[in-house]
Design a protein around this motif. Structure first.
Motif, short mmCIF file in Angstrom:
data_model
loop_
_atom_site.label_atom_id
_atom_site.label_comp_id
_atom_site.label_asym_id
_atom_site.label_seq_id
_atom_site.Cartn_x
_atom_site.Cartn_y
_atom_site.Cartn_z
N LYS A 162 0.80 -1.23 0.00
CA LYS A 162 0.00 0.00 0.00
C LYS A 162 0.82 1.28 0.00
O LYS A 162 0.26 2.38 -0.03
CB LYS A 162 -0.92 0.02 1.24
CG LYS A 162 -1.97 -1.08 1.25
CD LYS A 162 -3.01 -0.87 0.17
CE LYS A 162 -4.14 -1.88 0.25
NZ LYS A 162 -5.17 -1.66 -0.78
N PHE A 163 2.15 1.17 0.04
CA PHE A 163 2.97 2.38 0.16
C PHE A 163 4.27 2.23 -0.61
O PHE A 163 4.88 1.16 -0.65
CB PHE A 163 3.27 2.68 1.63
CG PHE A 163 4.05 3.96 1.83
CD1 PHE A 163 3.43 5.19 1.71
CD2 PHE A 163 5.41 3.91 2.13
CE1 PHE A 163 4.15 6.36 1.89
CE2 PHE A 163 6.13 5.09 2.30
CZ PHE A 163 5.50 6.32 2.18
N GLY A 164 4.68 3.34 -1.23
CA GLY A 164 5.96 3.39 -1.93
C GLY A 164 6.51 4.80 -1.90
O GLY A 164 5.86 5.74 -1.43
N SER A 192 11.26 20.59 -12.17
CA SER A 192 11.35 20.33 -10.74
C SER A 192 11.82 18.90 -10.50
O SER A 192 11.59 18.01 -11.31
CB SER A 192 10.00 20.55 -10.05
OG SER A 192 9.03 19.63 -10.53
N LEU A 193 12.51 18.71 -9.38
CA LEU A 193 12.93 17.38 -8.91
C LEU A 193 12.21 17.13 -7.59
O LEU A 193 12.29 17.95 -6.66
CB LEU A 193 14.44 17.35 -8.71
CG LEU A 193 15.29 17.68 -9.96
CD1 LEU A 193 16.77 17.74 -9.59
CD2 LEU A 193 15.06 16.65 -11.06
N ASN A 194 11.51 15.99 -7.51
CA ASN A 194 10.59 15.77 -6.38
C ASN A 194 10.75 14.41 -5.74
O ASN A 194 11.23 13.45 -6.37
CB ASN A 194 9.14 15.89 -6.88
CG ASN A 194 8.90 17.14 -7.68
OD1 ASN A 194 8.76 18.21 -7.12
ND2 ASN A 194 8.86 17.02 -9.01
N VAL A 195 10.29 14.32 -4.51
CA VAL A 195 10.16 13.04 -3.82
C VAL A 195 8.81 13.03 -3.12
O VAL A 195 8.34 14.05 -2.60
CB VAL A 195 11.32 12.83 -2.80
CG1 VAL A 195 11.31 13.89 -1.71
CG2 VAL A 195 11.25 11.43 -2.20
N GLY A 196 8.13 11.88 -3.18
CA GLY A 196 6.81 11.81 -2.59
C GLY A 196 6.50 10.42 -2.06
O GLY A 196 7.17 9.44 -2.40
N GLY A 197 5.47 10.35 -1.24
CA GLY A 197 4.99 9.08 -0.71
C GLY A 197 3.77 8.61 -1.47
O GLY A 197 2.76 9.34 -1.54
#
Length: 201
Positions: A162-164, A192-197
């Protein structure tokens, strides 16, 4: 060095072990944060890039295990930065964007994605900064709406079912003129350079 390589290999193996092929109707929401860099392009000259923080969230609706429709809300600082004879001039333009992108998931585990589409953006504030002194740009000088072409590439590290964690790069190319003050055509362009859940609902 050997420990670092083993750690990277373990992380990659963990991501592969948690690969999930999505079915039709699957919905994922991805809150994210990133660093953006934008400039103003015109028919005369282009400005220096202006860095800022990107915040937002996207939602993917899957049609099958390879294609999804991505939309959401993204807050960006666009505009420009010019340094001339020791002076610094900056157009600080803040937008709220609603991207509508087709998202193609590829690779044997569908961890990679390529997305492309259009992004309508609405101006929320516009400020001119000269050597640290701020003044509001009048509404008569700048369009409150712009339309841009958006595209990007990303990679998702699976943690569990359920998560990554998503790491991606997004690009924006302005299609409409934001300049109302003169005849010069000006568009916002950047990335843009991004990180997310990634949360599967």
């Amino acid at each position: 060095m050997k420990r670092v390589l083993l750690s990277l290999f373990a992380l990659a193996s963990f991501g592969l072990a948690n690969a999930q092929i999505k079915e039709k109707g699957t919905v994922e929401i991805t809150p994210k944060i990133g660093v953006s860099s934008f400039a103003e392009f015109s028919n005369r000259d282009n400005t220096n890039y202006n860095s800022g923080v990107e915040l937002g969230a996207t939602v993917d609706y899957y049609f099958n295990n390879r294609w999804s429709l991505r939309s959401g809300l993204i807050a960006d600082k666009m505009g420009s930065r010019i340094e001339d004879a020791g002076n610094v001039y900056e157009d600080e333009l803040k937008y709220l964007s609603i991207p509508v992108n087709a998202n193609w998931h590829f690779g044997s585990t569908r961890k990679w994605n390529l997305n492309f589409g259009l992004s309508p953006s609405f101006l929320t504030s516009s400020t001119f900064i000269e050597n640290g002194n701020k003044t509001t740009i009048p509404e008569s000088a700048i369009e409150s709406f712009q339309l841009g072409l958006t595209y990007g590439i990303g990679y998702k590290i699976g943690i569990n079912d359920k998560f990554g964690i998503l790491i991606d790069a997004q690009f924006f190319s302005g299609m409409t003129n934001i300049n109302k003050a003169t005849q010069e055509r000006i568009t916002n362009n950047g990335y843009s350079l991004n990180v997310g859940g990634v949360i599967q609902l």
